[in-house]
Design an enzyme around this catalytic site. Sequence first.
Site, PDB file in Angstrom:
ATOM      1  N   SER A  30       0.703  -1.150   0.118  1.00 30.54           N
ATOM      2  CA  SER A  30      -0.068   0.117   0.063  1.00 30.54           C
ATOM      3  C   SER A  30       0.710   1.255  -0.011  1.00 30.54           C
ATOM      4  O   SER A  30       0.148   2.382  -0.338  1.00 30.54           O
ATOM      5  CB  SER A  30      -0.987  -0.105   1.214  1.00 30.54           C
ATOM      6  OG  SER A  30      -1.964  -0.810   0.853  1.00 30.54           O
ATOM      7  N   LYS A  53       0.678   3.386  -3.042  1.00 27.28           N
ATOM      8  CA  LYS A  53      -0.490   4.348  -3.395  1.00 27.28           C
ATOM      9  C   LYS A  53      -0.241   5.606  -3.202  1.00 27.28           C
ATOM     10  O   LYS A  53      -0.890   6.280  -4.015  1.00 27.28           O
ATOM     11  CB  LYS A  53      -1.601   3.944  -2.316  1.00 27.28           C
ATOM     12  CG  LYS A  53      -2.179   2.124  -2.316  1.00 27.28           C
ATOM     13  CD  LYS A  53      -3.141   1.862  -1.274  1.00 27.28           C
ATOM     14  CE  LYS A  53      -3.548   0.609  -1.385  1.00 27.28           C
ATOM     15  NZ  LYS A  53      -4.478   0.207  -0.268  1.00 27.28           N
ATOM     16  N   TYR A  58      -2.193  -3.400 -10.797  1.00 25.10           N
ATOM     17  CA  TYR A  58      -2.279  -2.953  -9.576  1.00 25.10           C
ATOM     18  C   TYR A  58      -1.393  -3.948  -8.717  1.00 25.10           C
ATOM     19  O   TYR A  58      -0.622  -3.595  -7.892  1.00 25.10           O
ATOM     20  CB  TYR A  58      -3.668  -2.974  -9.173  1.00 25.10           C
ATOM     21  CG  TYR A  58      -3.829  -2.913  -7.629  1.00 25.10           C
ATOM     22  CD1 TYR A  58      -3.742  -1.642  -6.927  1.00 25.10           C
ATOM     23  CD2 TYR A  58      -4.061  -4.002  -6.672  1.00 25.10           C
ATOM     24  CE1 TYR A  58      -3.694  -1.431  -5.615  1.00 25.10           C
ATOM     25  CE2 TYR A  58      -4.001  -3.859  -5.469  1.00 25.10           C
ATOM     26  CZ  TYR A  58      -4.085  -2.562  -4.784  1.00 25.10           C
ATOM     27  OH  TYR A  58      -4.253  -2.639  -3.499  1.00 25.10           O
ATOM     28  N   TYR A  72      -4.089   3.323   7.451  1.00 23.07           N
ATOM     29  CA  TYR A  72      -5.641   2.826   7.601  1.00 23.07           C
ATOM     30  C   TYR A  72      -6.496   3.415   8.585  1.00 23.07           C
ATOM     31  O   TYR A  72      -6.564   4.411   9.011  1.00 23.07           O
ATOM     32  CB  TYR A  72      -5.499   1.305   7.651  1.00 23.07           C
ATOM     33  CG  TYR A  72      -4.498   0.538   6.862  1.00 23.07           C
ATOM     34  CD1 TYR A  72      -4.216   0.594   5.550  1.00 23.07           C
ATOM     35  CD2 TYR A  72      -3.522  -0.114   7.352  1.00 23.07           C
ATOM     36  CE1 TYR A  72      -3.175   0.234   4.870  1.00 23.07           C
ATOM     37  CE2 TYR A  72      -2.243  -0.892   6.710  1.00 23.07           C
ATOM     38  CZ  TYR A  72      -2.182  -0.654   5.482  1.00 23.07           C
ATOM     39  OH  TYR A  72      -1.246  -1.142   4.664  1.00 23.07           O
ATOM     40  N   VAL A 130       1.179  -3.768   3.680  1.00 23.60           N
ATOM     41  CA  VAL A 130       1.086  -5.163   4.372  1.00 23.60           C
ATOM     42  C   VAL A 130       2.409  -5.957   4.514  1.00 23.60           C
ATOM     43  O   VAL A 130       2.431  -7.072   5.215  1.00 23.60           O
ATOM     44  CB  VAL A 130      -0.152  -6.015   4.086  1.00 23.60           C
ATOM     45  CG1 VAL A 130      -1.413  -5.368   4.570  1.00 23.60           C
ATOM     46  CG2 VAL A 130      -0.064  -6.288   2.638  1.00 23.60           C
TER      47      VAL A 130
HETATM   48  N1  GLN Z   1      -1.473  -5.288  -2.247  1.00 26.15           N
HETATM   49  C1  GLN Z   1      -2.264  -5.341  -0.929  1.00 26.15           C
HETATM   50  C2  GLN Z   1      -3.735  -5.438  -1.355  1.00 26.15           C
HETATM   51  O1  GLN Z   1      -4.313  -4.878  -2.203  1.00 26.15           O
HETATM   52  C3  GLN Z   1      -1.891  -3.980  -0.485  1.00 26.15           C
HETATM   53  C4  GLN Z   1      -2.777  -3.777   0.881  1.00 26.15           C
HETATM   54  C5  GLN Z   1      -2.117  -2.891   1.989  1.00 26.15           C
HETATM   55  O2  GLN Z   1      -0.637  -2.993   1.931  1.00 26.15           O
HETATM   56  N2  GLN Z   1      -2.893  -2.806   3.023  1.00 26.15           N
HETATM   57  O3  GLN Z   1      -4.250  -6.048  -0.633  1.00 26.15           O
END
Ligand code: GLN
Length: 309
Positions: A65, A68, A193, A245, A263
């Site tokens: 994430s 992003k 993605y 988050y 994550v």
């Molecule tokens: N690639 C992960 C997903 O889409 C990224 C989520 C994350 O890092 N919180 O679930």
Amino acid sequence: MQCRSSEELMSFVQEAKTMTQYGKVANYIPALGKAHPNDLAIAIQYPDGISFSAGDIQKRFTLQSISKVISLALVLMDRGSEYVFERVGMEPTGDPFNSIAKLETMAPSKPLNPMINAGALVVTHMLVGQSVEDRFQRLLTFTQELANDTTIGYCKDVAQSEFETAHLNRSLSYFLKQHQIIDEDVEELIDLYTKQCAIEMNTLNLARVGMIFAMDGNDPLTGKQLMSADVARICKTFMVTCGMYNASGEFAIKIGIPAKSGVSGGIMGAVPCKFGVGVFGPSLDEKGNSIAGVHLLESLSKTYHLSMF
Ligand code: GLN
């Protein structure tokens, strides 16, 4: 007062490392489950070119994430903020990062912000280029520029593993397509993605990217302006309000710096006008943030008075 030695950082790592036992490595993306839960590393990059690092600093990890923020910066530069915010909102959700709930209950059903998966999928959809390869290459090149490292690539195993198991992200994408927020082929979007999330680097690379955001888009070490100050400002604001988050409020109170986690256990921090910080600790708390990494940043913030509030 500033942290001015790797030994100082090492004492924070040693203290925080005891926390790794209370978390769990993410395994809903099977390839991430191979990470070593006790790993912990931190790097700090100052704008004068000095950097310090401690812990398992040779480890490379995927951005997940954290990517992003980078895709958002590129899309804001390519499309302008008006276009982008017609398709994705600016509000925190209070829900887990992969939740589908608000998409159905909000009208219009555009995702609430670009830091949750639904919003990030819309941002990735907006990446400019002729093909998935072309769009990914632009994002990778931009990431390499931010980190000033052309060797940065992506981990094929992690990308493939997520592509094969991203059923929830496919669901979010089909929902968005049904509501005309996106119009591309869902398999292509998930391909792009998952490659984006699998971009791989070490903590020092990540600290350098954090420094660019901290310095309003400018790389003081090359003299290049890699994004406008306005784009950097928007990204940092999202990092404060949604970057951790549904733990972003607590993180703002306890640590008080713009940060984005993933994550894989990475956290990128941007201490405004001071330095960038990269952390890696794959053992996660129940909200999906690095359990020892957050603890480490809290000690650092308290010791050096880093909170911007
Ligand atoms: N690639 C992960 C997903 O889409 C990224 C989520 C994350 O890092 N919180 O679930």
